[in-house]
Design an enzyme around this catalytic site. Structure first.
Site, PDB file in Angstrom:
ATOM      1  N   HIS A 167       0.812  -1.221   0.000  1.00 52.39           N
ATOM      2  CA  HIS A 167       0.000   0.000   0.000  1.00 52.39           C
ATOM      3  C   HIS A 167       0.843   1.268   0.000  1.00 52.39           C
ATOM      4  O   HIS A 167       0.352   2.353  -0.322  1.00 52.39           O
ATOM      5  CB  HIS A 167      -0.946   0.013   1.205  1.00 52.39           C
ATOM      6  CG  HIS A 167      -2.256   0.684   0.925  1.00 52.39           C
ATOM      7  ND1 HIS A 167      -2.344   1.935   0.371  1.00 52.39           N
ATOM      8  CD2 HIS A 167      -3.534   0.267   1.102  1.00 52.39           C
ATOM      9  CE1 HIS A 167      -3.625   2.280   0.238  1.00 52.39           C
ATOM     10  NE2 HIS A 167      -4.354   1.282   0.672  1.00 52.39           N
ATOM     11  N   ASP A 392     -11.735  -6.745 -18.576  1.00 62.84           N
ATOM     12  CA  ASP A 392     -12.054  -7.945 -19.362  1.00 62.84           C
ATOM     13  C   ASP A 392     -10.799  -8.381 -20.121  1.00 62.84           C
ATOM     14  O   ASP A 392     -10.272  -7.648 -20.946  1.00 62.84           O
ATOM     15  CB  ASP A 392     -13.194  -7.624 -20.333  1.00 62.84           C
ATOM     16  CG  ASP A 392     -13.694  -8.849 -21.080  1.00 62.84           C
ATOM     17  OD1 ASP A 392     -13.002  -9.885 -21.083  1.00 62.84           O
ATOM     18  OD2 ASP A 392     -14.781  -8.764 -21.676  1.00 62.84           O
TER      19      ASP A 392
END
Length: 452
Positions: A167, A392
């Site tokens: 992070h 996708d």
């Protein structure tokens, strides 16, 4: 069930055509980055439908990942820790050295997509963890661990792609931007599409020397082995809100806020209305004394709140925590609009001056928190604005998004867009006795249309 996930291979994927040179980039860390030194890697997953059997998804993903890492080169680097012997401090920076990222290929041919989505199965010790890399790894361990890692697990009828990222190196905006680029490369058959150079975060604080020096005493971290599953009295649940229920909550909050705020221009957002409903309902069902202080911490993108602002999608970790505070009694004596107004005011109070003041004070006396959750608090992260379902690879859009096992601890909440246009998913981790009361709360449930 844990034995159902079998690791087939584990490799390191490096950036395409990487050349090790003395001119490689060094990224200095800000107080907002160093604040996350003890935070576990953020773990997320996308679940996809089964690709065509003729598609070699592992080869395709590895080659696409190599190209993507050439663009998002900080992710292929390592954290460097430097000891400053003159004043007993340490400093950290990201060395973009092209070391590469961990890539795990696994198989779970007896596990279906429905098995994965079933929370009863996800609660089986070891089962959920087996789908993710870097379990229990904290940000400071990026000195030796990959700054991001992927695990692709082939299911009986789908594909589970789990990842973990440091992070301090990248926040949600940067990681979903990386994911979008990765899918575009994959769909363009080897990266025929041209991508612009990565916009690196250039913001740093005027008048503050870097690398920032942190006392050694603040960086002596004892490695704690994470349990194979959440504590037995901690449960996770996903609440889904339709666009209609969100609109109803937003309208209710804005109607009620008129009586509490003199500013006629105040507008409660959909996100604030839903989070106010969650915060008030969880507090209501937590059996707290009216005098007890409660907090709601919102992880916020600070990019467009700085002056001058960096590029909108500049790469890096640019997250600040905005905290709304009240008492359980004051919250419950007021309605949804009042609670939403507290969140709204907290968000509006986050300015360039506030961030610079925080950073200046932090550098004077650096403190590395051991976790972000304190008693009676919610920590809300992620965003319904992330284009999660637009990723996708050519096999079809994701079926679902899921957090990794790292979302543990009472009060941790992640928010994502839902699969239906305008809807939201709220992923929660709560004490079981609080969740049981929440699930029996008619006022709360009238806005929730589907539970997992």
């Amino acid at each position: 069930m844990a034995d159902a996930v079998v690791v087939i291979s584990e490799t390191i994927v490096q950036p395409e055509s990487y050349e090790d040179g003395s001119d490689r980039v060094k990224i200095h860390l800000t107080p907002f980055d160093l604040f996350f030194l003890r935070t576990e890697y953020a773990q997320r997953a996308l679940i996809f439908p089964q690709p065509d059997p003729e598609t070699n998804i592992i080869s395709q993903l590895k080659s696409s990942l190599s190209i993507a890492l050439k663009i998002f080169y900080p992710l292929a680097g390592r954290l460097v820790k430097t000891h400053n012997e003159d004043d007993e401090t340490v400093s950290f920076f990201i060395d973009c050295n092209g070391s590469g990222v961990r890539f795990v290929h696994a198989s779970a041919v007896t596990v279906s997509v429905n098995d994965v989505l079933d929370p009863a199965n996800a609660a089986v010790p070891g089962f959920w963890n087996a789908f993710f890399p870097l379990n229990g790894v904290e940000s400071w361990e990026g000195v030796s661990e990959s700054l991001v890692a992927f695990q692709v697990t082939e299911l009986k009828d789908g594909v589970f792609i789990g990842y973990g990222n440091n992070h301090m190196v990248a926040d949600g905006i940067s990681m979903w931007s990386f994911f979008r680029t990765l899918t575009e490369i994959c769909c363009s058959a080897g990266g025929q599409k041209m991508f612009p150079p990565l916009p690196l975060r250039e913001w740093f604080l005027d008048g503050i020397d870097y690398p920032i020096r942190v006392p050694i005493s603040e960086t002596i971290f004892a490695k704690v082995v994470s349990p194979s599953s959440s504590p037995p009295d901690l449960r996770k649940k996903i609440f889904r809100f339709t666009s209609r229920s969100i609109s109803e909550l937003k309208e209710k909050a804005n109607d009620e806020v008129v009586g509490f705020d003199d500013d006629e221009d105040t507008q409660i957002s959909s996100f604030q209305a839903v989070m106010a409903h969650m915060w008030r309902s969880i507090t209501k069902n937590s059996d707290l004394n009216p005098q007890e202080v409660v907090h709601c911490k919102l992880a916020m993108d600070i990019r467009q709140r700085l002056n001058p602002p960096p590029e909108k999608e500049c790469f890096g970790s640019m997250v600040g925590l905005a905290t709304a505070t009240t008492t359980a009694g004051e919250m419950l004596n007021n309605g949804l609009g009042w609670v939403a107004l507290q969140l709204n005011k907290t968000v509006r109070s986050q300015t360039n001056e506030v961030y610079n003041r925080f950073a200046e004070n932090w550098v004077k006396t650096p403190k590395i928190p051991n976790g972000l959750v304190v008693n009676n608090s919610l920590v809300i992260a992620s965003s319904p604005r992330f284009n999660v379902f637009g990723n996708d690879f050519g096999w079809g859009k994701p079926i679902a998004v899921r957090p990794g096992p790292g979302i543990a601890g009472h009060g941790k909440i992640l928010v994502y867009p839902g699969t239906e246009q305008g809807s939201m998913e709220v992923h929660t981790s709560l004490w079981s006795h609080v969740l049981e009361k929440l699930l029996a709360d008619g006022e709360f449930l009238q806005h929730v249309v589907r539970l997992y």
